[in-house]
Design a protein around this motif. Structure first.
Motif, PDB file in Angstrom:
ATOM      1  N   PHE A  95      19.752  42.692  12.886  1.00 21.05           N
ATOM      2  CA  PHE A  95      18.396  42.400  13.347  1.00 21.05           C
ATOM      3  C   PHE A  95      18.164  40.896  13.479  1.00 21.05           C
ATOM      4  O   PHE A  95      17.648  40.409  14.484  1.00 21.05           O
ATOM      5  N   LEU A  96      18.542  40.139  12.443  1.00 24.25           N
ATOM      6  CA  LEU A  96      18.309  38.695  12.450  1.00 24.25           C
ATOM      7  C   LEU A  96      19.179  37.990  13.489  1.00 24.25           C
ATOM      8  O   LEU A  96      18.694  37.200  14.310  1.00 24.25           O
ATOM      9  N   LEU A  97      20.485  38.272  13.458  1.00 29.31           N
ATOM     10  CA  LEU A  97      21.405  37.552  14.330  1.00 29.31           C
ATOM     11  C   LEU A  97      21.246  37.961  15.791  1.00 29.31           C
ATOM     12  O   LEU A  97      21.455  37.133  16.689  1.00 29.31           O
ATOM     13  N   ALA A  98      20.887  39.217  16.055  1.00 31.41           N
ATOM     14  CA  ALA A  98      20.651  39.644  17.433  1.00 31.41           C
ATOM     15  C   ALA A  98      19.456  38.891  18.019  1.00 31.41           C
ATOM     16  O   ALA A  98      19.480  38.453  19.183  1.00 31.41           O
ATOM     17  N   THR A  99      18.409  38.717  17.216  1.00 33.05           N
ATOM     18  CA  THR A  99      17.231  37.969  17.675  1.00 33.05           C
ATOM     19  C   THR A  99      17.583  36.511  17.893  1.00 33.05           C
ATOM     20  O   THR A  99      17.195  35.901  18.901  1.00 33.05           O
ATOM     21  N   ALA A 100      18.327  35.918  16.955  1.00 36.36           N
ATOM     22  CA  ALA A 100      18.738  34.522  17.096  1.00 36.36           C
ATOM     23  C   ALA A 100      19.641  34.348  18.324  1.00 36.36           C
ATOM     24  O   ALA A 100      19.505  33.373  19.077  1.00 36.36           O
ATOM     25  N   LYS A 101      20.561  35.298  18.543  1.00 32.95           N
ATOM     26  CA  LYS A 101      21.463  35.222  19.702  1.00 32.95           C
ATOM     27  C   LYS A 101      20.673  35.300  21.001  1.00 32.95           C
ATOM     28  O   LYS A 101      20.986  34.606  21.980  1.00 32.95           O
ATOM     29  N   GLU A 102      19.648  36.139  21.026  1.00 32.69           N
ATOM     30  CA  GLU A 102      18.807  36.256  22.221  1.00 32.69           C
ATOM     31  C   GLU A 102      18.199  34.907  22.578  1.00 32.69           C
ATOM     32  O   GLU A 102      18.204  34.475  23.746  1.00 32.69           O
ATOM     33  N   HIS A 103      17.686  34.204  21.562  1.00 33.69           N
ATOM     34  CA  HIS A 103      17.054  32.899  21.824  1.00 33.69           C
ATOM     35  C   HIS A 103      18.094  31.828  22.132  1.00 33.69           C
ATOM     36  O   HIS A 103      17.815  30.891  22.892  1.00 33.69           O
ATOM     37  N   TYR A 104      19.296  31.974  21.590  1.00 32.44           N
ATOM     38  CA  TYR A 104      20.358  31.020  21.911  1.00 32.44           C
ATOM     39  C   TYR A 104      20.809  31.207  23.359  1.00 32.44           C
ATOM     40  O   TYR A 104      21.089  30.230  24.075  1.00 32.44           O
ATOM     41  N   HIS A 120      10.597  35.395  15.138  1.00 33.40           N
ATOM     42  CA  HIS A 120      10.412  36.689  15.790  1.00 33.40           C
ATOM     43  C   HIS A 120      10.919  37.875  14.972  1.00 33.40           C
ATOM     44  O   HIS A 120      10.524  39.010  15.224  1.00 33.40           O
ATOM     45  N   SER A 121      11.810  37.633  14.021  1.00 31.18           N
ATOM     46  CA  SER A 121      12.341  38.771  13.243  1.00 31.18           C
ATOM     47  C   SER A 121      11.951  38.729  11.769  1.00 31.18           C
ATOM     48  O   SER A 121      12.080  39.735  11.076  1.00 31.18           O
ATOM     49  N   GLY A 122      11.475  37.573  11.292  1.00 31.98           N
ATOM     50  CA  GLY A 122      11.182  37.423   9.863  1.00 31.98           C
ATOM     51  C   GLY A 122      10.181  38.419   9.327  1.00 31.98           C
ATOM     52  O   GLY A 122      10.405  39.046   8.289  1.00 31.98           O
ATOM     53  N   ARG A 123       9.058  38.597  10.059  1.00 30.03           N
ATOM     54  CA  ARG A 123       8.029  39.515   9.575  1.00 30.03           C
ATOM     55  C   ARG A 123       8.554  40.950   9.549  1.00 30.03           C
ATOM     56  O   ARG A 123       8.285  41.710   8.616  1.00 30.03           O
TER      57      ARG A 123
END
Length: 719
Positions: free
Chosen positions: A614-623, A639-642
């Motif tokens: 969940f965390l890395l997929a969101t970070a990868k999307e923004h990268y 975007h994923s923390g909450r």
């Protein structure tokens, strides 16, 4: 928000704004045919739901054995040649302070007990209490044995059906207690079932409260629960049907209930949160669903695959109960995943902007991009080292106790004090010796009977060997019982069994209930390193395929392993050493239940990778959008923390409700998994992993050209 959001997606065949990959198009299709999808799911749930209510009565109660082991061979021989006098036989303890076993009153009670077994083909030969073997020295306690003429699972069901009639014989100064392995599983399964239902009922309102706080909307909060309910009903009915093909342990449903609730809410949280964000920019709800499934949907699929892969590794253990527990969770995860990919997009497409209906005042100002988690992400970016060192110190300190962790199969303490099987067990110990409830069965050729008996008597820890009993069918075999001088769950029992097997002639076999437990423990210990290796390799491979970046795939796998070790360290402190045992309401056994490391490792690692994806997929999307590692780290957190925080809070609440259970195994399960989620979500996913993204920068997302050619192309950005 666009007026087109209120248009029914079913009327719009080709709405603008739909693009992306397979999952995006699948989501749009589901949203465009919401009535059909909901109708299909209703038919499926009615069909499977008709079988679901019988799940706890239908599923198997035993299966705790190592297939192919010496002890299982002894049980099979005992059932075949000795009237069913095996570890699965029902032992009925009859005790009276006023009368001896040979008195008319006790003999009458024994006749009534024998009558209970008559007419049921699952019971074999009924053996009355024998002097010097199954009658106490003072003559006031005797053990009647009803042989097992069926599988271990059927014997547990037989005890379920007859134990009330057996205990009803008690009275007039005579006490009757069904005991033995079959009775133990019967009593334990009932206590465990009651505890699981109680925990589930308690967890649902707690979960709903957390969901409302997280989403700020009653409709949005209700969707994950409806999705989870659909997954639960489908998996329960599916397991009942699968049980017609092969016996499925009742524990499979227990785990399935827990995981369906936890993961179903996890996945729905991620999807619904992303959908609400997509609604603010997409031209219509169908396009918003497509965007959601094209981004968050990929993370959910990869997370589900990671869970299934982790649990599939457990299937190599040659123990039916362990395998079917894994099958139960895999069933639940599969149905929840199917519902997340089909039913949830259909519901979101039909609801559109109404997903925000019933919003609380604060939620109307709430954005998908959380300012609080954005600020937290920036703080981690600006000052990474103090947080990295602090998180590592906590995890390492909690991991250290793992070194002294002991495991063994559950003792009699896993059933409540007032359970008949425990009362009979403790009575036999008091009257006949500490090891009397765990007699070791020895089967040997008739010609070697004397040699075997003499060898067994020389073993340190064996206090008595009963006279050899010839087989009832003239097969040339004899059976004798060896009485250990320690409790069946004592750690010295393993040495006694090993010495006995080493000392006796090669043709002699040693089995019985304690031997079956020890052989199963040996199998679990043997397969643990293999399972850990398989899970780590497959977990890394899935992360590598998903993220296309070897460094962050390695780091994601390693930190998941660290949080798993910390959870087992806490397990040792609580369940082995007894810290907080009084507060939690249990008596420590001095060890962790033997199936814990194999099974909990698979489950904890699966959950850990769930949050990692969940965390890395969101970070990868923004990268992929920005090419900037700082934006990837900070926006990934924003975007994923909450969602990770809320999902973890739900999981911790669900798991910790099982800490309220009276039986020890559900308590172990709830506390260990709850601690694991707490450590993993808050120390690893919300601190350590973002810090690692900060420290590795562009290198986190780098991939060599040759690897990119080999791996399938997966992008988390919506185009």
């Amino acid at each position: 928000m666009s007026d087109s959001l209120t248009v029914s997606p079913a009327r719009s065949t080709e709405p603008p704004g739909i693009s992306g990959g397979i999952l995006g198009r699948l989501g749009a299709t589901m949203a465009g045919r919401s009535r059909l999808v909901v109708g299909v799911w209703l038919v499926l749930l009615v069909a499977l739901g008709s079988a679901a209510p019988s799940v706890f009565d239908s599923l198997a109660g035993a299966g705790w054995q190592a297939n192919g082991s010496e002890s299982v061979r002894v049980r099979e021989l005992a059932q075949q040649h000795f009237g069913g006098n095996s570890s699965a036989a029902v032992q009925v303890v009859v005790h009276s302070d006023a009368y001896t076993v040979d008195s008319p009153q006790v003999q009458q009670a024994l006749e009534e007990i024998g009558t209970v077994f008559e007419g049921d083909s699952r019971f074999g030969e009924v053996i009355a209490p024998q002097p010097g073997m199954s009658i106490s020295p003072d003559g006031h306690t005797g053990i009647l044995i009803a042989g097992a003429n069926a599988s271990t699972d059927d014997m547990v069901k037989a005890v379920d059906e007859h134990k009330e009639a057996l205990t009803a014989v008690s009275g007039d100064g005579i006490d009757v207690y069904p005991t033995g392995a079959s009775a133990l599983w019967s009593d334990f399964n009932k206590a465990n079932h009651d505890a699981m239902i109680k925990a589930e009922l308690f967890s649902w309102p707690v979960t709903l409260a957390i969901m409302v706080l997280a989403f700020g909307s009653m409709v949005a909060a209700g969707l994950p629960l409806l999705l989870t309910l659909a997954g639960l009903i489908a998996s329960a009915g599916g397991l009942v049907l699968l049980n017609q093909v092969t016996p499925i342990s009742v524990w499979a449903m227990n785990f399935a209930m827990m995981f369906a609730l936890a993961l179903g809410i996890d996945y729905a949280l991620f999807i619904v949160a992303r959908f609400r964000d997509a609604l603010t920019t997409a031209p219509n709800s169908r396009a918003a669903v497509a965007e959601t499934m094209d981004t968050a949907g990929k993370a959910v699929v990869l997370s589900g695959l990671t869970v299934l892969v982790s649990l599939s590794a457990v299937l190599i253990v040659p123990a039916p109960a362990v395998r079917t527990m894994a099958v139960g969770i895999m069933f639940a995860v599969t149905f929840v995943l199917l519902a997340t990919m089909t039913l949830l997009p259909a519901a979101l497409g039909a609801l559109g902007s109404k997903v925000n209906a019933g919003a609380l005042p604060y939620a109307k100002r709430q954005q998908h991009r959380s300012p609080r988690f954005e600020a937290w992400g920036k703080l981690l970016h600006d000052k990474p080292w103090p947080f990295a060192i602090g998180a590592l110190l906590v995890l390492i300190a909690l991991s250290v106790p793992v070194v002294g962790l002991k495991v063994a199969m559950p003792s009699i303490q896993v059933v409540p004090d007032d359970a008949p099987v425990r009362q009979g067990y403790e009575l036999v110990q008091a009257q006949m010796g500490e090891g009397a409830p765990g007699m070791i069965q020895i089967i040997a050729p008739t010609g070697e009977a004397t040699q075997v008996a003499e060898a067994a008597r020389t073993v340190d820890g064996i206090s008595m060997v009963t006279p050899a009993q010839p087989a009832t069918d003239g097969s040339g075999l004899v059976m004798m019982q060896a009485l250990p001088d320690v409790d069946p769950s004592d750690e010295r029992m393993g040495d006694i069994l090993d010495d006995l097997r080493d000392t006796m002639p090669a043709d002699a076999l040693a089995g019985g209930a304690p031997a079956e437990n020890l052989d199963l423990q040996d199998a679990l210990d043997k397969y643990l390193p293999i399972i850990v290796g398989i899970i780590l390799v497959l977990g890394f491979a899935l992360l590598l395929i998903a993220l296309q970046a070897p460094l962050i795939a390695v780091l994601g796998t390693v930190v998941s392993l660290l949080s798993t070790a910390a959870a087992f360290g806490v397990a040792r402190l609580i369940f082995q050493d007894g810290h907080s045992a009084g507060l939690l309401g249990f008596t420590p056994q001095g060890f962790l239940d033997g199936w814990g490391p194999v099974f909990f490792f698979a489950m904890i690692f699966a959950i850990a990778m769930d949050y990692t994806v969940f965390l890395l997929a969101t970070a990868k999307e923004h990268y992929e959008h920005s090419g900037d590692p700082e934006i990837a780290q900070v926006d990934g957190m924003a975007h994923s923390g909450r969602v990770i925080f809320a999902a973890a809070a739900v999981m911790v609440a669900v798991f910790f409700t099982f800490a309220l259970a009276e039986p020890l195994p559900p308590k172990e399960m709830g506390i260990i998994l709850g601690v694991a989620v707490m450590l993993d979500a808050f120390a690893v996913r919300l601190v350590l992993l973002p810090v690692l993204l900060r420290l590795t920068g562009h290198a986190a997302w780098w991939s060599p050209a040759w690897l990119r050619k080999v791996l399938p192309s997966i992008s988390f950005a919506h185009h």
